[in-house]
Design a protein around this motif. Structure first.
Motif, PDB file in Angstrom:
ATOM      1  N   ARG A   1      44.390  86.203 108.038  1.00 53.62           N
ATOM      2  CA  ARG A   1      43.890  87.175 107.066  1.00 53.62           C
ATOM      3  C   ARG A   1      45.005  88.006 106.438  1.00 53.62           C
ATOM      4  O   ARG A   1      44.723  89.046 105.832  1.00 53.62           O
ATOM      5  CB  ARG A   1      42.832  88.112 107.692  1.00 53.62           C
ATOM      6  CG  ARG A   1      41.602  87.399 108.233  1.00 53.62           C
ATOM      7  CD  ARG A   1      40.764  86.805 107.130  1.00 53.62           C
ATOM      8  NE  ARG A   1      39.561  86.161 107.646  1.00 53.62           N
ATOM      9  CZ  ARG A   1      38.658  85.559 106.878  1.00 53.62           C
ATOM     10  NH1 ARG A   1      38.835  85.496 105.589  1.00 53.62           N
ATOM     11  NH2 ARG A   1      37.602  84.980 107.422  1.00 53.62           N
TER      12      ARG A   1
ATOM     13  N   THR B   1      44.413  84.033 101.706  1.00 57.45           N
ATOM     14  CA  THR B   1      45.086  84.662 102.842  1.00 57.45           C
ATOM     15  C   THR B   1      45.589  83.580 103.779  1.00 57.45           C
ATOM     16  O   THR B   1      45.164  82.427 103.732  1.00 57.45           O
ATOM     17  CB  THR B   1      44.137  85.593 103.617  1.00 57.45           C
ATOM     18  OG1 THR B   1      43.080  84.807 104.198  1.00 57.45           O
ATOM     19  CG2 THR B   1      43.535  86.644 102.702  1.00 57.45           C
TER      20      THR B   1
ATOM     21  N   ILE C   1      47.163  88.760 103.440  1.00 58.15           N
ATOM     22  CA  ILE C   1      46.946  88.427 102.036  1.00 58.15           C
ATOM     23  C   ILE C   1      48.178  87.738 101.456  1.00 58.15           C
ATOM     24  O   ILE C   1      49.297  88.234 101.551  1.00 58.15           O
ATOM     25  CB  ILE C   1      46.610  89.687 101.223  1.00 58.15           C
ATOM     26  CG1 ILE C   1      45.280  90.285 101.693  1.00 58.15           C
ATOM     27  CG2 ILE C   1      46.539  89.356  99.739  1.00 58.15           C
ATOM     28  CD1 ILE C   1      44.901  91.574 100.996  1.00 58.15           C
TER      29      ILE C   1
END
Length: 557
Positions: A351, A347, A353
């Motif tokens: 965060r 990621t 992805i």
């Protein structure tokens, strides 16, 4: 004459000051002089007016924080964080929130620099510099894609449009187009290979939008008998047929002759996939990544190596090693087998992805050989192309038979290779370096180009083994006449904790291309006494007077 005028002005000024009530005054003239106490002559504020003024003041003070929320971090802030931010009441709380927001994403919290924050604002600045069109560049489709996936591997740009020869997938023939760009990503996990994204500026204003219709860039689409495709010129279709299609395009290609990549559902699937993470196979392992539960039950070693593909793409090799004695083997039909499920996620530092990968590592052993196999290890590798920048890596491995789990987390600092600067890949110490058959070039585990390079993660070698040294060197300065590199590589091995040299030799750089030199060597170890050693390399580019000093430690047993 001048003195007389000054005297007259002074008298008039004194008169005006003495008799202000006899003269009309503007609102500005009625302001109290500096230091004079202001007299309250108006009625006290009503409760409604007081609240209105407080609301206006609060709105004015919140402006910089709203800009931070809705512009600076709009793509990276989570829904939970946004909700929490809206519940804050004071500027002090907002400042603390912002500080913690960046701290949570800092890959190196022990240093003063926050690499994630710097990279984030660099991408915003790049998008604003290159994609602005009446609105900030980060708001455009190109800006959004750039921030999400990084720079593409290739860009075909037609900034002014004009004459254009269509590919056969769009019907062939010549037409005139609006300005457009095609971005090609060699590989995007969960989307596929050779991903093509097209942006079109149909308003001629510089604002390119992402399109699913390749015919949208055709400026002669609505001009009768102009810009015909080859199919239309041969009478296999009519231009009027373009407007009877039901696939969301106005392509001049008969449906039964369309390329598979132009299929309606293929285009829709790609458009949807660029905006969502790839599907997950091991749901239980994904849940562990999400919840950040850490287990140290199943021992595992991880090594990360970086090898340049292009300036915009770096091959990140993630190598995992398990000791067979730590795995649980199960007997089935005379064969002992251990099974480990591997789930990985990469990621951005916020965060978001980038990619996921899943694999099942199986270690089958004949029952009679189980005792000997327990002394060995099992190794597995995943290769992921990434754009330069900072990422988070999460790997969860589960021994299916024993139920033991390991959750590994680390930062990935994917390097950026400057064309004008001598640089190198990771220095890899390997137990296998060998050429692969033609059919396996560039494919399979441990394969780098034409060579199989299997890292020795423990960096421990026996005396009867050969230690492989693999290194790629980039961007030597070419000779003005021969265009070849000119440099040397010095190898030095010293015993750890001393200056005792065990090996010391140099060689000239040999190669036809200055852009990349590959070092592949197998070093016999039988003459080295057991102990710890350090390999020091000194790479010198004589044309540019630049030097690299890659090092690695290893043990001889």
């Amino acid at each position: 004459m001048t003195s007389s005028r000054v005297w007259i002005v002074s008298i008039l000024t004194a008169a005006l000051t003495s008799y202000p009530v006899n003269l009309p005054a503007s609102p500005q003239d009625q302001k109290p002089a500096a230091g004079e106490e202001k007299q309250t002559v108006a009625k006290p504020l009503t409760e409604k007016e007081r609240k209105r003024r407080e609301k206006a003041l609060r709105k004015e003070l919140e402006t910089p924080y709203k800009k931070w929320l809705n512009e600076d971090v709009v793509y990276i802030i989570t829904d939970e964080e946004r909700k929490s931010f809206h519940q804050l009441n004071t500027d002090e709380e907002r400042e603390q929130f912002i500080e913690q927001f960046w701290l949570r994403r800092d890959p190196t919290p022990d240093t003063a620099e926050n690499e994630y924050k710097e990279e984030h604002y660099r991408r915003i600045a790049y998008a604003n510099d290159h994609f602005a069109s009446g609105i900030p560049g980060w708001k455009t489709d190109r800006g959004r894609i750039y921030i999400t996936f990084g720079p593409p591997d290739e860009i075909e740009s037609h900034p002014s449009g004009g004459s254009y020869n269509r590919p056969m997938s769009e019907g062939g023939g010549e037409t005139s187009t609006y300005p457009f760009e095609q971005w090609r990503y060699r590989y995007l996990e969960g989307i596929g290979t050779n991903v093509m994204l097209e942006f079109v500026d149909t308003t001629m204003s510089g604002e390119f939008h992402l399109t699913m219709d390749p015919s949208e860039k055709d400026a002669l689409l609505y001009t009768p008998n102009a810009g015909l495709t080859l199919y239309e010129q041969m009478g296999l279709s009519s231009k009027n047929d373009r407007f009877d299609r039901s696939d969301g395009t106005h392509l001049g290609v008969p449906t039964d002759m369309m390329d598979a990549s132009m299929n309606e559902f293929t285009r829709l699937e790609q458009f949807a996939n660029v905006q969502k993470p790839p599907p997950v196979k091991f749901k239980d392992l994904e849940a562990m990544v999400t919840s950040h539960v850490t287990y140290n039950i199943l021992p595992m070693k991880v090594e990360t190596d970086y090898i340049r593909v292009t300036n915009a793409s770096v091959l990140t090799n993630l190598t995992l090693q398990f000791e067979n004695k730590d795995l649980e083997f199960q007997s089935k039909e005379g064969v002992q087998k251990a099974v480990v499920n591997v789930f990985g996620r990469i990621t951005t530092m916020s965060r978001r992805i980038v990619t996921t990968f899943e694999h099942t590592v199986e270690v089958p052993v004949v029952a009679q050989m189980l005792a000997e196999e327990m002394k060995r290890s099992s190794i597995w590798q995943e290769s992921v192309p990434l754009a330069p920048g900072m990422y988070r890596l999460n790997i969860v491995c589960k021994d299916v038979v024993a139920g033991t789990v390991n959750n590994y987390e680390a930062a990935l600092n994917v390097p950026r290779f400057d064309d004008e600067k001598l640089s190198s890949s990771s220095l890899i110490l390997a137990d296998v370096i060998e050429k692969v058959p033609t059919k396996q070039i560039g494919a399979g585990q441990f394969v780098v180009g034409t060579t199989k390079v299997r890292p020795r993660i423990s960096d421990s070698f026996r005396q009867d083994e050969k230690m492989g040294i693999y290194l790629q060197l980039y961007n030597f300065g070419p000779d003005e006449k021969t265009q070849k590199p000119n440099g040397t590589i010095q190898y030095e091995i010293v015993k750890a904790g001393s200056t005792e040299k065990v090996l010391d030799f140099s060689e000239a750089i040999n190669g036809n291309s200055a852009s990349q030199i590959t070092v592949e060597k197998l070093l016999p170890l039988q003459s080295m006494a057991p102990g710890k050693y350090e390999l020091k390399m000194r790479v010198t580019d004589k044309n540019r007077n630049q030097t690299l000093t890659p090092t690695a430690s290893f043990t001889v047993t």
